[in-house]
Design an enzyme around this catalytic site. Structure first.
Site, short mmCIF file in Angstrom:
data_model
loop_
_atom_site.label_atom_id
_atom_site.label_comp_id
_atom_site.label_asym_id
_atom_site.label_seq_id
_atom_site.Cartn_x
_atom_site.Cartn_y
_atom_site.Cartn_z
CE LYS A 35 25.02 -6.80 4.93
NZ LYS A 35 24.06 -6.02 5.03
NE ARG A 130 18.47 -2.83 1.71
CZ ARG A 130 19.68 -3.26 2.39
NH1 ARG A 130 20.70 -3.57 1.46
NH2 ARG A 130 19.92 -3.01 3.76
#
Ligand SMILES: *Cc1c(COP(=O)(O)O)cnc(C)c1O
Length: 359
Positions: A35, A130
């Site tokens: 990514k 997260r």
């Protein structure tokens, strides 16, 4: 045509091979995370031949693009899937990271429609806050739920992530919690998990120190393979074999002038609503480059290759340098080179105004 981003495929391949071999020597297989450079297919194709077991990305659009480019690999989706992308998930992705039963049930339904199986890694939040299930009992129960109630959705393993949101440091204690809960799940389901995934690039520090808990058998590595900068600059572990300059930014000088170092007039806000501060260093020689924050966002994460150049700042379409102390005679039309950090890599590879050139 400038600006351009020069991508050295040879260096990236060598980096990927090095990480795969290093991890192999510690009984860890690798998911390479692509990514950070927007999954440019030419680069991913090369990385997929490095001996890594998976190609991973947080965005399904990237994985779709890679499948359409015939990249031969197993694909892992890193971000917890949206309910609105389950169809594509089952169609294009082999393994996904998950934390919600509601989502898992939808994946099961879609698998039945497409008559396909889907592997999941349940995420355990050991403190970075997260993604992931926070309580170990809830993690175990969710694992058992998949194992007992879902037919097409397979419990492939468990994993954790640290260092991304909360900035939590991976240690043998917090990654050890993942190992402990893996043992409990394996006892309850009566078989081994395929994957126990102990984090991202930052977790390489545990491998280097030989402190990785034994059951961890996978890492998801992006930055450490592509740039290798964070380990060196932030963590103090320089892996010498990793090329830090696989991506080079080249931009053209459009103005060279002597100017004061402090703006003249009453100062208010800059183009981004910030109130800038300046010190007076007198008259200095400056260069203006035809590239800007619209392309890389963070001026301070570019590293000039020439000695004596200081980045002063920029606006959306300009980068401003102090070249007073540079020994080179920089002229209008010259091309200046920069090494880049993760943030600029993310944006530059996505900028339609920056040409990508493979060497
Ligand atoms: C981005 C990401 C990674 C890779 O991070 P790097 O620091 O680039 O190695 C690994 N796991 C997850 C879940 C991610 O989102």
């Amino acid at each position: 045509m400038y600006p351009l981003l020069e991508i050295n495929l040879g260096k990236i391949y060598q980096n990927a091979r090095y990480i795969v071999k290093f991890c192999e020597s510690k009984n860890i297989d690798v998911a390479f995370v692509v990514k950070g450079f927007n999954a440019i297919p030419e680069v991913v194709n090369l990385i997929s031949q490095s001996g890594c077991k998976y190609i991973a990305d947080s965005r399904i659009e990237h994985i779709k693009k890679l499948v359409k480019n015939n990249i031969n690999s197993k694909f892992m989706l890193l971000r917890i899937p949206m309910l609105s992308e389950i169809k594509d998930l089952v169609k294009y992705v082999n393994i996904s990271l998950n934390s919600e039963i509601k989502t898992l049930i939808e994946i099961e339904k879609e698998c039945l429609i497409q008559n396909k199986e889907h592997n999941v890694i349940l995420m355990y939040d050991v403190g970075d806050l997260r993604e992931g299930i926070f309580e170990d009992e809830e993690l175990i129960q969710t694992a058992l739920y998949i194992e007992k109630n879902l037919k097409k959705v397979k419990l492939y393993g468990i994993g954790t992530n640290v260092g991304c949101y909360g900035g939590v440091v991976p240690t043998k204690e917090n990654i050890g919690k993942l190992e402990k809960v893996a043992i409990q799940i394996e006892e309850k389901i009566g078989r081994k998990l395929n994957i126990i995934s102990g984090g991202a690039t930052t977790s390489l520090t545990l491998l280097i120190k030989d402190e990785m808990p034994k059951k961890i058998n996978n890492l998801r590595i992006g930055e450490g393979m592509i740039l290798g900068r964070d380990l060196k600059d932030l963590w103090g572990y320089d892996i010498k074999e990793i090329h830090k300059d696989a991506f080079i930014l080249k931009a053209q000088v459009v103005e060279v002038k002597q100017k004061p170092s402090k703006p003249i007039g009453k100062l208010f806000v800059d183009a981004f609503g910030k109130i800038p501060e300046f010190k007076d260093y007198g008259i200095r020689k400056r260069a203006l480059l035809a590239i800007g924050k619209a392309d890389f966002v963070f001026c301070d994460q570019l590293i000039p290759r020439l000695q004596g150049i200081k980045i002063l700042g920029g606006s959306s379409d300009h980068l401003i340098l102090d070249i007073n102390d540079c020994k080179e005679d920089i002229q209008v039309g010259d091309i200046l080179e920069f090494e880049i950090c993760y943030g600029p890599m993310l944006y530059l590879t996505n900028s339609s105004c920056v040409r990508k050139v493979f060497v």
